[in-house]
Design an enzyme around this catalytic site. Structure first.
Site: not given
Ligand code: DX5
Ligand code: ZN
Length: 227
Positions: A40, A42, A149-152, A182, A205
């Site tokens: 995937h 982003d 917008g962000f992971g974690g 996601d 993560s």
């Molecule tokens: C958010 C992204 C997700 C996110 C997932 O905008 O589309 O893919 O990065 O990250 P985790 O799995 O760490 O929540």
């Molecule tokens: Zn994504």
């Protein structure tokens, strides 16, 4: 509300956003060897979402590293000017947000004309009604379980009901549409999403944040709700 049967093993799509950006080539190689089903990617433009990630040149550079399907999530708007570049860079799936503009039907047709599978993505606040008219044009529906917008970030349990209603909607189409989730997917939330009807789990993560990628992928694939 119909709850979908517990799906067979889900497809696991590690999210490159959580990888070590100083070693992206090695990270793609490692996740391929670890048994990922998809990768995937982003793509964030700092406009549709409050973050900027990378563009088609990075996708192209990584294409030769693996045969894994590239699941390219466009968190950008407008989308149309960039569809061809991501298709040429090696995307196998291009997923666009239904919130990204007024002509999504045309954008999905364009993605198909480029020989790429088309996905539609729903932000947490967006109801399923937003995609009822385009279900015949999509191969993947992605339900965001965080605000993009962000992971974690923390998994939004409020989306589980939407996921099970979407699974019901997909069943009625008689089309083999993937239901992907996601955001905040880990070994405790993966079984909830699966039981609601997801069959593709995207995780940043929970995979790249671990030391043993193969173990992390296997744990997500087999995670079950406590009986
Ligand atoms: C958010 C992204 C997700 C996110 C997932 O905008 O589309 O893919 O990065 O990250 P985790 O799995 O760490 O929540
Ligand atoms: Zn994504």
């Amino acid at each position: 509300m119909p709850t979908a049967p517990f799906h067979p093993a889900p497809l696991i799509a590690p999210n490159l956003l959580a990888a070590d950006f100083t070693r992206l080539g090695e990270e793609v190689d490692a996740i391929t060897k670890a048994g990922a089903d998809w990768l995937h990617l982003d793509i964030m433009d700092g406009h549709f979402v409050p973050n900027i990630s990378f563009g088609p040149s990075v996708v192209q550079a990584l294409r030769a590293k693996t045969a894994l399907p590239f699941d390219v999530h466009l968190m950008i708007n407008p989308v149309d000017p960039y569809l061809e570049a991501f298709a040429k860079a090696g995307a196998n799936h291009i997923l666009i947000h239904v919130e990204a503009g007024p002509h999504i039907h045309r954008s999905l047709e364009r993605i198909h004309s480029l020989g790429v599978k088309a996905g539609i993505v729903l932000c947490p606040a967006t109801p399923l009604e937003a995609i009822t008219e385009i279900m015949d044009l999509v191969d993947i529906v992605l339900v965001m379980t965080v605000n993009p917008g962000f992971g974690g970030q923390k998994f939004l349990h409020s989306q589980l009901n939407k996921i099970s209603r979407l699974r019901h909607m997909i069943t009625q189409t008689n089309r083999n549409i993937h239901l992907a989730v996601d955001g905040g997917i880990d070994i405790s939330t993966a079984p909830l999403a699966r039981q609601a009807g997801a069959n593709v789990l995207i995780a940043g993560s929970a995979v790249y944040g671990k030391t043993d990628y193969a173990q992390a992928i296997a744990a997500l694939r087999t995670a079950h709700c406590p009986t």
